[in-house]
Design an enzyme around this catalytic site. Structure first.
Site, mmCIF file in Angstrom:
data_model
loop_
_atom_site.group_PDB
_atom_site.id
_atom_site.type_symbol
_atom_site.label_atom_id
_atom_site.label_comp_id
_atom_site.label_asym_id
_atom_site.label_seq_id
_atom_site.Cartn_x
_atom_site.Cartn_y
_atom_site.Cartn_z
ATOM 1 N N ARG A 83 8.056 9.364 -0.935
ATOM 2 C CA ARG A 83 8.908 8.532 -1.800
ATOM 3 C C ARG A 83 8.745 9.021 -3.234
ATOM 4 N NH1 ARG A 83 7.886 2.623 -3.718
ATOM 5 N NH2 ARG A 83 9.942 1.904 -4.340
ATOM 6 N N PHE A 88 9.514 7.013 -12.681
ATOM 7 C CA PHE A 88 8.734 5.927 -12.082
ATOM 8 C C PHE A 88 7.448 6.471 -11.488
ATOM 9 C CE2 PHE A 88 8.696 2.432 -8.585
ATOM 10 C CZ PHE A 88 7.628 1.814 -9.206
ATOM 11 N N GLN A 91 4.943 8.904 -4.448
ATOM 12 C CA GLN A 91 4.094 8.175 -3.495
ATOM 13 C C GLN A 91 3.837 9.013 -2.259
ATOM 14 O OE1 GLN A 91 5.303 4.123 -2.877
ATOM 15 N NE2 GLN A 91 4.349 3.969 -0.863
ATOM 16 N N ASN A 127 1.002 -0.763 -1.739
ATOM 17 C CA ASN A 127 0.767 -1.800 -0.733
ATOM 18 C C ASN A 127 2.096 -2.428 -0.352
ATOM 19 O OD1 ASN A 127 1.356 -4.017 -2.583
ATOM 20 N ND2 ASN A 127 -0.689 -3.687 -3.449
ATOM 21 N N PHE A 139 0.102 6.139 -5.136
ATOM 22 C CA PHE A 139 1.176 6.692 -5.959
ATOM 23 C C PHE A 139 0.606 7.153 -7.297
ATOM 24 C CE2 PHE A 139 1.228 2.136 -6.849
ATOM 25 C CZ PHE A 139 1.322 2.075 -8.234
ATOM 26 N N LEU A 148 3.445 -3.383 -12.743
ATOM 27 C CA LEU A 148 2.636 -3.125 -11.549
ATOM 28 C C LEU A 148 1.212 -3.655 -11.688
ATOM 29 C CD1 LEU A 148 3.683 0.591 -10.892
ATOM 30 C CD2 LEU A 148 4.632 -1.467 -9.828
ATOM 31 N N HIS A 168 -0.971 -3.890 -8.155
ATOM 32 C CA HIS A 168 -1.472 -2.650 -7.555
ATOM 33 C C HIS A 168 -2.767 -2.230 -8.239
ATOM 34 C CE1 HIS A 168 2.210 -1.883 -5.199
ATOM 35 N NE2 HIS A 168 2.785 -2.547 -6.194
#
Length: 395
Positions: A83, A88, A91, A127, A139, A148, A168
């Site tokens: 991902r 951003f 991941q 998660n 990530f 986050l 996170h």
């Protein structure tokens, strides 16, 4: 003999990596070798030891929760960044490449208030929501992304156990290869932000520099300390709640000072609610089966308006909305006059002290308002509020 051979190879690889980066200070590091280049991340084993132990144990194939079929094998080697989102993060860590895979176990989140998603290159746990859904996925940020964090801007713990609250656990930071992260984040992607051409993690090598890092036993740390993470989080929450209440007490004193000339009786509730009540003559006390009609205006403690049922107030603060008026926004709302009222606790408590015709200005501490969750999009977590209330009648 096979395990001894694997350990020997791992040792030689780590020694080679250590020689490769003579400028690194003492600490624990992860060399992440990909098809786009190599990144090196410092791992914060002194602040979040369990999360680091999880990553190290996976990288070295020694994790105590790994199934027998994966033990002794470097878990991340050959896995993709499945991902990728420009501006951003990237991941990886899913052996299935779907975003749903893991090594078959989950563990509780671990946070440190000094570790934030406040810069590019932050290494953090992915998660699926909640506090006990960490596994193998991680990530690396491309830009700061404070939403986050497990903490709000004031250092208070967010409601991480609530739905749609993003928390996170940061456990590392890139010290080399930030340009590699950037190059991965810019690859072409398809459905689900999956790269059209696989970006593969060839190797993750753990580098230990200095006596403390060399003494860090990932298997022992995870085995002993992971069961304590839930208790550790509760302690963080308790500490934050105490701080929130102390801050609310100070804000309540400011509220009293700023409104000392306001006509009415000062009521200070043991709950933390502060109320200046201007009672009407011969005001009727509603029955607990009746609904009262309430005019309400809500302010932040700095005086900024966030809500009102009164059109003149909306116009005064340049927040008037013609469509809102057509839809009935600027009129009293009806609410049952008992403890079942669907209002935040501080508002409900104040309402139940009022008769028809009474007016009040109230200070609602955050924990009697919208609490650590806040109310999107207007009210941030742990926000103290001020309301002007008037009970104008009975429905």
């Amino acid at each position: 003999m096979k395990l001894l051979f694997i350990a020997l190879i791992a040792s030689l690889s780590a020694t080679s990596c250590q020689d490769k980066y003579p400028d690194l200070q003492d600490g624990l590091y992860a060399e992440i070798v990909t098809t786009k280049g190599t990144m090196v991340a410092q791992l914060f084993y002194d602040k979040v030891p369990v999360t680091v132990a999880n990553f190290v144990g996976l990288a070295e194939g020694t994790h105590p929760q790994l199934p027998d079929s994966l033990k002794g094998k470097p878990f991340y080697n050959g896995i993709t960044f499945h991902r990728v989102m420009d501006k951003f993060m990237i991941q990886g860590g899913d052996p299935t490449g779907t975003g749903r895979g893991s090594a078959g176990y989950r563990f509780h989140s671990e946070f440190d208030k000094d570790l934030r998603h406040n810069k590019p290159g932050i290494l953090s746990m992915a998660n699926s929501g909640g506090l006990a859904t960490n596994g193998t996925q991680f990530f690396i940020t491309e830009v700061p992304y404070p939403s986050l964090d497990a903490f709000d801007a004031n250092g208070n713990v967010k409601a991480c156990d609530q739905p749609r609250v993003s928390c996170h656990g940061v456990f590392g930071e890139l010290v080399k290869g930030i340009e590699v992260q950037d190059s991965i984040s810019n690859v072409k992607v398809g459905t689900g932000n999956k790269p059209l051409e696989d970006v593969i993690i060839n190797q993750v090598n753990i580098i230990r520099k200095g006596a403390d890092a060399k003494a860090f036993d990932a298997v022992k740390v995870f085995t002993i300390e992971e069961p304590l993470l839930s208790e550790k989080f509760e302690a963080l929450k308790t500490e934050a709640e105490s701080r929130v209440k102390e801050e609310a007490k100070k804000a309540a004193e400011v509220f009293k000072t700023e409104n000392k000339d306001l006509e009415g009786e000062l009521i200070e509730s043991p709950t933390g609610l502060v109320m200046i009540l201007n009672k009407a003559k011969n005001g009727k006390t509603p029955k607990n089966t009746e609904k009262v009609l309430i005019h309400s205006t809500g302010y932040f403690v700095n005086g900024d308006l966030f809500y009102t049922t009164q059109v003149d107030v909306a116009k005064k603060f340049n927040q008037y909305n013609e469509n809102a008026e057509k839809n009935g926004a600027y009129k009293p709302f009806a609410m049952i006059y008992n403890e079942s009222a669907t209002l935040v606790p501080g508002f409900r408590e104040a309402m139940l002290k009022m008769n028809v015709g009474d007016k009040a200005r109230i200070f609602v501490p955050s924990y009697l308002g919208y609490g650590p969750s806040g109310r999107r999009p207007r009210i941030p977590p742990n926000t103290n509020l001020v309301f002007d209330l008037e009970l104008v009648g009975i429905e």
